[in-house]
Scaffold this motif. Structure first.
Motif, PDB file in Angstrom:
ATOM      1  N   ASP A 139       0.838  -1.202   0.000  1.00 35.37           N
ATOM      2  CA  ASP A 139       0.000   0.000   0.000  1.00 35.37           C
ATOM      3  C   ASP A 139       0.873   1.253   0.000  1.00 35.37           C
ATOM      4  N   ILE A 140       1.588   1.470  -1.105  1.00 39.01           N
ATOM      5  CA  ILE A 140       2.456   2.634  -1.239  1.00 39.01           C
ATOM      6  C   ILE A 140       2.055   3.412  -2.481  1.00 39.01           C
ATOM      7  N   PRO A 141       2.365   4.728  -2.514  1.00 38.24           N
ATOM      8  CA  PRO A 141       2.075   5.514  -3.722  1.00 38.24           C
ATOM      9  C   PRO A 141       2.894   4.991  -4.900  1.00 38.24           C
ATOM     10  N   VAL A 142       2.312   5.087  -6.092  1.00 36.75           N
ATOM     11  CA  VAL A 142       2.982   4.622  -7.311  1.00 36.75           C
ATOM     12  C   VAL A 142       2.952   5.743  -8.337  1.00 36.75           C
ATOM     13  N   LEU A 143       4.097   5.957  -8.986  1.00 39.86           N
ATOM     14  CA  LEU A 143       4.201   6.941 -10.063  1.00 39.86           C
ATOM     15  C   LEU A 143       4.445   6.191 -11.365  1.00 39.86           C
ATOM     16  N   ILE A 144       3.571   6.413 -12.346  1.00 36.11           N
ATOM     17  CA  ILE A 144       3.679   5.756 -13.648  1.00 36.11           C
ATOM     18  C   ILE A 144       4.140   6.784 -14.663  1.00 36.11           C
ATOM     19  N   THR A 145       5.251   6.519 -15.313  1.00 37.57           N
ATOM     20  CA  THR A 145       5.790   7.456 -16.288  1.00 37.57           C
ATOM     21  C   THR A 145       5.776   6.829 -17.676  1.00 37.57           C
ATOM     22  N   GLY A 146       5.810   7.675 -18.683  1.00 36.77           N
ATOM     23  CA  GLY A 146       5.826   7.191 -20.057  1.00 36.77           C
ATOM     24  C   GLY A 146       5.184   8.192 -20.988  1.00 36.77           C
ATOM     25  N   GLU A 147       5.456   8.040 -22.269  1.00 33.91           N
ATOM     26  CA  GLU A 147       4.903   8.941 -23.264  1.00 33.91           C
ATOM     27  C   GLU A 147       3.380   8.812 -23.318  1.00 33.91           C
ATOM     28  N   SER A 148       2.724   9.833 -23.874  1.00 32.65           N
ATOM     29  CA  SER A 148       1.275   9.770 -24.055  1.00 32.65           C
ATOM     30  C   SER A 148       0.924   8.599 -24.964  1.00 32.65           C
ATOM     31  N   GLY A 149      -0.138   7.891 -24.600  1.00 30.01           N
ATOM     32  CA  GLY A 149      -0.611   6.795 -25.426  1.00 30.01           C
ATOM     33  C   GLY A 149       0.015   5.458 -25.127  1.00 30.01           C
ATOM     34  N   THR A 150       0.838   5.358 -24.084  1.00 33.54           N
ATOM     35  CA  THR A 150       1.508   4.088 -23.795  1.00 33.54           C
ATOM     36  C   THR A 150       0.674   3.179 -22.890  1.00 33.54           C
ATOM     37  N   GLY A 151      -0.403   3.703 -22.285  1.00 27.48           N
ATOM     38  CA  GLY A 151      -1.272   2.857 -21.467  1.00 27.48           C
ATOM     39  C   GLY A 151      -1.122   3.068 -19.981  1.00 27.48           C
ATOM     40  N   LYS A 152      -0.826   4.298 -19.542  1.00 24.46           N
ATOM     41  CA  LYS A 152      -0.591   4.535 -18.127  1.00 24.46           C
ATOM     42  C   LYS A 152      -1.848   4.308 -17.288  1.00 24.46           C
ATOM     43  N   GLU A 153      -3.002   4.760 -17.797  1.00 23.39           N
ATOM     44  CA  GLU A 153      -4.236   4.554 -17.023  1.00 23.39           C
ATOM     45  C   GLU A 153      -4.595   3.077 -16.964  1.00 23.39           C
ATOM     46  N   LEU A 154      -4.323   2.344 -18.022  1.00 22.77           N
ATOM     47  CA  LEU A 154      -4.598   0.907 -18.023  1.00 22.77           C
ATOM     48  C   LEU A 154      -3.789   0.202 -16.930  1.00 22.77           C
ATOM     49  N   ILE A 155      -2.517   0.575 -16.787  1.00 17.92           N
ATOM     50  CA  ILE A 155      -1.666  -0.008 -15.739  1.00 17.92           C
ATOM     51  C   ILE A 155      -2.170   0.415 -14.368  1.00 17.92           C
ATOM     52  N   ALA A 156      -2.602   1.668 -14.235  1.00 17.60           N
ATOM     53  CA  ALA A 156      -3.134   2.133 -12.948  1.00 17.60           C
ATOM     54  C   ALA A 156      -4.391   1.346 -12.561  1.00 17.60           C
ATOM     55  N   LYS A 157      -5.265   1.060 -13.535  1.00 17.09           N
ATOM     56  CA  LYS A 157      -6.454   0.263 -13.251  1.00 17.09           C
ATOM     57  C   LYS A 157      -6.087  -1.166 -12.860  1.00 17.09           C
ATOM     58  N   ALA A 158      -5.066  -1.715 -13.524  1.00 17.98           N
ATOM     59  CA  ALA A 158      -4.611  -3.057 -13.165  1.00 17.98           C
ATOM     60  C   ALA A 158      -4.077  -3.066 -11.732  1.00 17.98           C
ATOM     61  N   LEU A 159      -3.348  -2.038 -11.375  1.00 17.87           N
ATOM     62  CA  LEU A 159      -2.813  -1.915 -10.015  1.00 17.87           C
ATOM     63  C   LEU A 159      -3.951  -1.927  -8.992  1.00 17.87           C
ATOM     64  N   HIS A 160      -5.009  -1.184  -9.288  1.00 20.81           N
ATOM     65  CA  HIS A 160      -6.177  -1.150  -8.398  1.00 20.81           C
ATOM     66  C   HIS A 160      -6.855  -2.517  -8.362  1.00 20.81           C
ATOM     67  N   HIS A 161      -7.028  -3.145  -9.526  1.00 19.42           N
ATOM     68  CA  HIS A 161      -7.720  -4.426  -9.619  1.00 19.42           C
ATOM     69  C   HIS A 161      -6.975  -5.535  -8.888  1.00 19.42           C
ATOM     70  N   TRP A 162      -5.660  -5.505  -8.931  1.00 21.12           N
ATOM     71  CA  TRP A 162      -4.859  -6.552  -8.302  1.00 21.12           C
ATOM     72  C   TRP A 162      -4.592  -6.296  -6.819  1.00 21.12           C
ATOM     73  N   SER A 163      -5.014  -5.148  -6.302  1.00 28.85           N
ATOM     74  CA  SER A 163      -4.750  -4.812  -4.906  1.00 28.85           C
ATOM     75  C   SER A 163      -5.929  -5.220  -4.028  1.00 28.85           C
ATOM     76  N   ASN A 164      -5.779  -5.071  -2.717  1.00 30.25           N
ATOM     77  CA  ASN A 164      -6.877  -5.393  -1.808  1.00 30.25           C
ATOM     78  C   ASN A 164      -7.936  -4.294  -1.788  1.00 30.25           C
ATOM     79  N   ARG A 165      -7.749  -3.259  -2.623  1.00 27.27           N
ATOM     80  CA  ARG A 165      -8.746  -2.195  -2.740  1.00 27.27           C
ATOM     81  C   ARG A 165      -9.733  -2.463  -3.877  1.00 27.27           C
ATOM     82  N   LYS A 166      -9.579  -3.594  -4.560  1.00 24.64           N
ATOM     83  CA  LYS A 166     -10.520  -3.962  -5.617  1.00 24.64           C
ATOM     84  C   LYS A 166     -11.944  -3.968  -5.060  1.00 24.64           C
TER      85      LYS A 166
END
Length: 465
Positions: free
Chosen positions: A170-197
């Motif tokens: 349960d720590i903050p996560v910073l996702i970096t990368g160019e626009s269009g690389t899928g940062k929100e998709l990874i953030a949603k996966a992070l939420h889905h795989w955590s105990n906050r799902k």
């Protein structure tokens, strides 16, 4: 005026003084609430474990368990009520401590019953909002299931592995990368795989709103706090309680608001605009940016302490040019969305040209290219011109990323506003929809670009940011 509600609202009263407890019960019953009144913390907790309550009124001084202990126990329930603490003047410090531990509000005795009704209504508004968000998130989980991350390149698999590991911490996560690389998709996966799902998932793009409106979106405001604040509003940090708050384009956050965000990250406490009272929310913050924040720190545009607070774990998403082996998988995935049963065949030369293409807009641009190919498809094989489209002059603009000169020649007498609109949209098309790159080429701020797009009703946000 009686409280006309379409659904029964259950209120728990925990107050040891008989006459005052009876007064509260009688008053709130007349307002249409369903009341359960108890004389001790133990009795109140027993009632709360047997059925769900929307709000609990809890006296701080109780025989046996005190009000703080009752609050802590209520907060552990599967569906905890909003808690209003009642206190005498001598225990205000204790009431403030209760606020830090998750109480919604505190009221001092002797109670102003009209103030009680107003605060009770606000607590119910927060409860209903939290229930709606939780319901929407459960529905979203049922509809979408686990986020689909397409690709098997080593660079992407490394990000997926790190995301799964970060999800369990349960720590903050910073996702970096160019626009269009899928940062929100990874953030949603992070939420889905955590105990906050199953808990709230709230996302906001920090680049789309001016600082004053963004502060209101994040932390909420009271009625009359500023021009246009015709009603009180719950902020996103409050709506995301116990869930995940995704802050996209965090590099666009203005310095003044960075300090307030830092304070919230350090303590979980915040103030609504127009209210000096401290509120508390427990959320996991996931941020994303396409900027180099180290360079922004050196330029005095981003706080170094905020960067270290956000970057408990840094996930760098590779651009599509660094994972070209995933292009065929992505093309087939996007094609299947349009043609779920049988996908059209693709001319072999398309793969060579896709392999050679630079993809300034990354996965988002590829998705748009496939959509365009499906729109133009008229049978036979999908060829390269289906993917890139041809303009009237026959120039294949995807090869050079530079539009033909005729694209920027406008007839004399055209209104300047229309010239600006066409020029901005042509630049966006040139860079594959990458708004950050387009803003840089146009010499305007990203927020200014979003404002123009909103004026033209073109500010739709893609998930692949």
């Amino acid at each position: 005026m009686e409280n006309q509600t379409s659904a029964v609202i259950h209120v728990l009263i925990i107050e040891d003084e008989d006459s005052f407890r009876s007064l509260l019960e009688s008053r709130l019953n007349r307002k249409g609430y369903c009341i359960t009144a108890t004389a001790s913390g133990e009795e109140g907790l027993k009632a709360a474990r047997e059925k769900s309550f929307d709000v609990a009124l809890v006296d701080i001084r109780l025989p046996g368990m005190d009000g703080i202990q009752v609050l802590q126990a209520l907060r552990q329930l599967q569906s905890p009520p909003e808690v209003l603490m009642m206190t005498g003047h001598g225990t205000i410090e204790t009431a403030i401590e209760a606020m830090r531990q998750g109480a919604y509000h505190y009221l001092t005795k002797p109670l102003d019953l009209k103030e009680l009704e107003l605060v009770l209504a606000k607590a119910l508004e927060k409860r209903r909002l939290a229930d709606r968000v939780e319901g929407l998130n459960r529905a979203l989980d049922r509809q979408t299931g686990e986020p689909e991350i397409v690709g098997n390149s080593p660079a992407l698999l490394k990000v997926i592995d790190l995301t799964r590991k970060a999800a369990s911490w349960d720590i903050p996560v910073l996702i970096t990368g160019e626009s269009g690389t899928g940062k929100e998709l990874i953030a949603k996966a992070l939420h889905h795989w955590s105990n906050r799902k199953g808990k709230p998932w709230i996302a906001i793009n920090c680049g789309t709103l001016p600082s004053n409106l963004l502060e209101s979106e994040l932390f909420g405001h009271e009625k009359g706090a500023f021009s246009g604040a015709v009603a009180s509003r719950v902020g996103l940090v409050e709506a995301a309680h116990e869930g995940t708050l995704f802050l996209d384009e965090i590099g666009e956050l203005e310095v003044g608001l960075q300090a307030k965000l830092l304070r919230f990250l350090e303590s979980g406490e915040y103030r609504r605009i127009g209210n000096n009272r401290l509120f508390k929310s427990k959320v996991r913050v996931v941020a994303a940016t396409n900027k180099n924040l180290e360079e922004a720190i050196a330029a005095g545009q981003f706080r170094e302490d905020l960067y270290y607070r956000l970057s408990g774990m840094v996930l760098r998403l590779p651009p599509l040019r660094e994972r070209r082996g995933d292009i065929p998988l992505l093309v087939q995935y996007f094609l299947k969305r349009r043609y779920p049963h049988r996908q059209p065949p693709i001319d072999p030369s398309v793969w060579e040209r896709l392999e050679a293409y630079r993809f300034p807009g990354n996965v988002r641009e590829l998705a748009h290219m496939v959509d365009r190919a499906c729109m133009l498809y008229d049978g036979g094989m999908l060829s390269w011109h289906h993917f890139v489209g041809f303009c009237d002059d026959g120039v294949d603009r995807s090869r050079s990323h530079k539009p033909a000169d005729s694209a920027f020649v406008y007839p004399p007498g055209m209104p300047l506003e229309e010239v600006r609109r066409r020029h901005i949209l042509a630049t966006l098309a040139m860079v594959g929809g990458n708004k950050a790159v387009a803003a840089e080429k146009l010499g305007i701020g990203l927020r200014t670009l979003y404002r123009y797009l909103e004026e033209w009703n073109l500010a739709q946000q893609d998930e692949l940011t």
